[in-house]
Design a protein around this motif. Structure first.
Motif, PDB file in Angstrom:
ATOM      1  N   GLU A 192      45.436  67.108  54.751  1.00 49.81           N
ATOM      2  CA  GLU A 192      45.847  67.341  56.391  1.00 49.81           C
ATOM      3  C   GLU A 192      44.735  67.097  57.577  1.00 49.81           C
ATOM      4  O   GLU A 192      46.171  66.858  58.221  1.00 49.81           O
ATOM      5  CB  GLU A 192      45.718  68.978  56.294  1.00 49.81           C
ATOM      6  CG  GLU A 192      46.534  69.690  54.921  1.00 49.81           C
ATOM      7  CD  GLU A 192      47.785  69.662  54.833  1.00 49.81           C
ATOM      8  OE1 GLU A 192      47.952  69.661  55.888  1.00 49.81           O
ATOM      9  OE2 GLU A 192      48.705  69.612  54.167  1.00 49.81           O
ATOM     10  N   LEU A 193      43.925  66.591  57.094  1.00 51.13           N
ATOM     11  CA  LEU A 193      43.164  65.551  58.421  1.00 51.13           C
ATOM     12  C   LEU A 193      43.726  64.759  58.477  1.00 51.13           C
ATOM     13  O   LEU A 193      45.001  64.610  60.046  1.00 51.13           O
ATOM     14  CB  LEU A 193      41.734  64.889  58.099  1.00 51.13           C
ATOM     15  CG  LEU A 193      41.029  64.759  59.291  1.00 51.13           C
ATOM     16  CD1 LEU A 193      39.301  65.045  58.991  1.00 51.13           C
ATOM     17  CD2 LEU A 193      41.006  63.500  59.521  1.00 51.13           C
ATOM     18  N   MET A 194      44.164  63.480  57.907  1.00 54.30           N
ATOM     19  CA  MET A 194      45.221  62.643  58.520  1.00 54.30           C
ATOM     20  C   MET A 194      46.655  62.668  58.572  1.00 54.30           C
ATOM     21  O   MET A 194      46.789  62.077  59.310  1.00 54.30           O
ATOM     22  CB  MET A 194      45.071  61.269  56.862  1.00 54.30           C
ATOM     23  CG  MET A 194      43.925  60.791  56.529  1.00 54.30           C
ATOM     24  SD  MET A 194      44.053  60.074  55.238  1.00 54.30           S
ATOM     25  CE  MET A 194      44.676  61.098  53.567  1.00 54.30           C
ATOM     26  N   LYS A 195      46.946  63.639  57.913  1.00 55.83           N
ATOM     27  CA  LYS A 195      48.278  63.807  58.611  1.00 55.83           C
ATOM     28  C   LYS A 195      48.835  65.485  59.852  1.00 55.83           C
ATOM     29  O   LYS A 195      49.162  64.097  61.519  1.00 55.83           O
ATOM     30  CB  LYS A 195      49.267  65.030  58.012  1.00 55.83           C
ATOM     31  CG  LYS A 195      50.827  65.425  58.847  1.00 55.83           C
ATOM     32  CD  LYS A 195      50.682  67.009  57.424  1.00 55.83           C
ATOM     33  CE  LYS A 195      50.694  66.286  56.397  1.00 55.83           C
ATOM     34  NZ  LYS A 195      51.583  68.253  55.544  1.00 55.83           N
ATOM     35  N   ALA A 196      47.488  65.562  60.886  1.00 54.62           N
ATOM     36  CA  ALA A 196      47.461  66.282  61.268  1.00 54.62           C
ATOM     37  C   ALA A 196      47.137  65.314  62.314  1.00 54.62           C
ATOM     38  O   ALA A 196      47.124  65.313  64.059  1.00 54.62           O
ATOM     39  CB  ALA A 196      46.170  67.245  61.534  1.00 54.62           C
ATOM     40  N   SER A 197      46.153  64.209  62.495  1.00 56.73           N
ATOM     41  CA  SER A 197      45.063  62.943  63.169  1.00 56.73           C
ATOM     42  C   SER A 197      46.162  61.626  63.582  1.00 56.73           C
ATOM     43  O   SER A 197      45.252  61.098  63.916  1.00 56.73           O
ATOM     44  CB  SER A 197      43.743  63.734  62.719  1.00 56.73           C
ATOM     45  OG  SER A 197      43.423  64.048  62.816  1.00 56.73           O
ATOM     46  N   ASP A 198      47.280  61.591  62.739  1.00 56.25           N
ATOM     47  CA  ASP A 198      48.461  60.541  62.311  1.00 56.25           C
ATOM     48  C   ASP A 198      47.224  59.087  62.359  1.00 56.25           C
ATOM     49  O   ASP A 198      47.567  58.273  63.089  1.00 56.25           O
ATOM     50  CB  ASP A 198      48.707  60.641  63.996  1.00 56.25           C
ATOM     51  CG  ASP A 198      50.488  59.507  63.211  1.00 56.25           C
ATOM     52  OD1 ASP A 198      50.643  59.280  62.527  1.00 56.25           O
ATOM     53  OD2 ASP A 198      50.190  58.864  64.686  1.00 56.25           O
ATOM     54  N   CYS A 199      46.472  59.802  61.353  1.00 56.06           N
ATOM     55  CA  CYS A 199      45.806  58.285  61.277  1.00 56.06           C
ATOM     56  C   CYS A 199      45.728  58.069  58.949  1.00 56.06           C
ATOM     57  O   CYS A 199      44.216  57.579  59.231  1.00 56.06           O
ATOM     58  CB  CYS A 199      44.244  58.454  61.159  1.00 56.06           C
ATOM     59  SG  CYS A 199      43.761  60.054  60.126  1.00 56.06           S
TER      60      CYS A 199
END
Length: 340
Positions: A192-199
């Motif tokens: 979810e972090l990668m998705k939310a931060s586009d990383c």
């Protein structure tokens, strides 16, 4: 005479009425008190369990209430979270039962070079579960970590160069969390972090997670150390003659992580070994001088971390020095993993 009798009768009737009124009053007060207690208990229970009906997300949207609750061990309690600066978040579970309050600190951070295999401070131990596949990390009931792509460094607010990881830590105030829940929390929060931060990046969160569980502590077979055929440490013993114990994650033919300890030694393992084939973890070892080979199509690094001993101590314990340890482990592990 008749008047006196009437007065006594009226007095008796009045006394009976007063008694009845007092009884009704006491009964009414008792009922009111019971109802108030029920309302109070019901309100308290509702307050401490509102998360059961809460479908929202916590910590910048990385975590669901259910995931947080499971990582904290479940049971009665209300889960809340407070977000800090630069990718930090504290998840708390407040319970009406004494000593049951728990807390997890969750943070995305830039780690030191070499993490999780920093010299002398490995963050991947033989008594932790290891995540591979879509998530690369390790965890136990007290917390853990999951690697993130380099692009996620923008979440940390740190301009240092180094590996980026999402870490979780239970503060221990109300005891440990739940081991399986911790693994699910880290894997899901990382995605979810990668998705939310586009990383996001290839190799992170795009395949199924695999979990390898530790063996538990056992006496080491010094003719087959860490379960690896050909890895021999004949005669090795502790400073006071203690036998050697081992904890292993994985098995020959796959990735292997192994800790060696002297029985009863409170300092922990004196040696750690790892056949690291996970690309995300192998990359953190950089150009350190460990044996490398192609195993099942992937570069595998045969890493080790040893406690320092004087030469006289090594001789007394019949322990190899670092160079001989490296060769013994590397040669045996390459053969066991059928590496080119």
């Amino acid at each position: 005479m008749g008047n006196e009798t009437a007065t006594r009768d009226e007095s008796a009737e009045g006394s009976a009425d007063d008694t009845a009124i007092r009884r009704r009053s006491r009964r009414g007060a008792w009922i009111t008190a019971v109802l108030a207690a029920i309302v109070l208990i019901g309100g308290t229970f509702t307050y401490f369990n509102t998360n059961l009906l809460d479908s929202g997300r916590l910590c910048y949207g990385w975590v669901t209430v259910d995931e947080a609750d499971r990582a904290l061990g479940g049971g009665i309690g209300k889960v809340t979270a407070s977000e800090g600066s630069a990718g930090t978040c504290t998840i708390e579970k407040a319970s009406w039962l004494p000593g049951e309050d728990r807390r997890i600190s969750l943070r995305a951070d830039t780690e030191n070079e070499g993490f999780p295999f920093t010299r002398g401070v490995w963050k991947l131990s033989g008594d932790m579960r290891v995540l591979s596949g879509g998530t690369h990390g390790a965890y136990d009931k007290w917390g853990g970590w999951a690697m993130l792509p380099a692009a996620c460094q923008k979440v940390t607010g740190d301009d240092r160069e180094g590996p980026v990881a999402l870490s979780a830590s239970v503060d221990g105030r109300g005891g440990p969390g739940d081991t399986d829940g911790m693994g699910r929390l880290l894997a899901s929060a990382g995605r979810e972090l990668m998705k939310a931060s586009d990383c996001a990046a290839p190799g992170y969160g795009d395949t199924a997670d695999r979990t390898s569980a530790p063996s538990g502590e056992r006496a080491a077979d010094l003719a087959r150390v860490c379960g690896i055929e050909g890895f021999r440490l004949d005669g090795l013993r502790g400073p006071k003659g203690e036998r050697v114990t081992e904890r292993i994650i994985g098995e020959p033919g796959k990735a292997v992580y192994c800790d060696l300890s002297f029985e009863g030694d409170e300092e922990g393992p004196f040696a750690r070994f790892a056949a690291v084939g996970d690309p995300a973890l192998a990359a953190t070892l950089g150009d350190r001088r460990f044996t490398r080979a192609r195993c099942d199509g992937a570069e595998t690094v045969f890493a080790h971390d040893l406690r320092y001993f004087e030469k006289s101590e090594l001789a007394a314990m019949q322990m190899p020095d670092s160079a001989r340890f490296s060769k013994a482990f590397g040669d045996a592990a390459r053969a066991a993993l059928r590496c080119a």
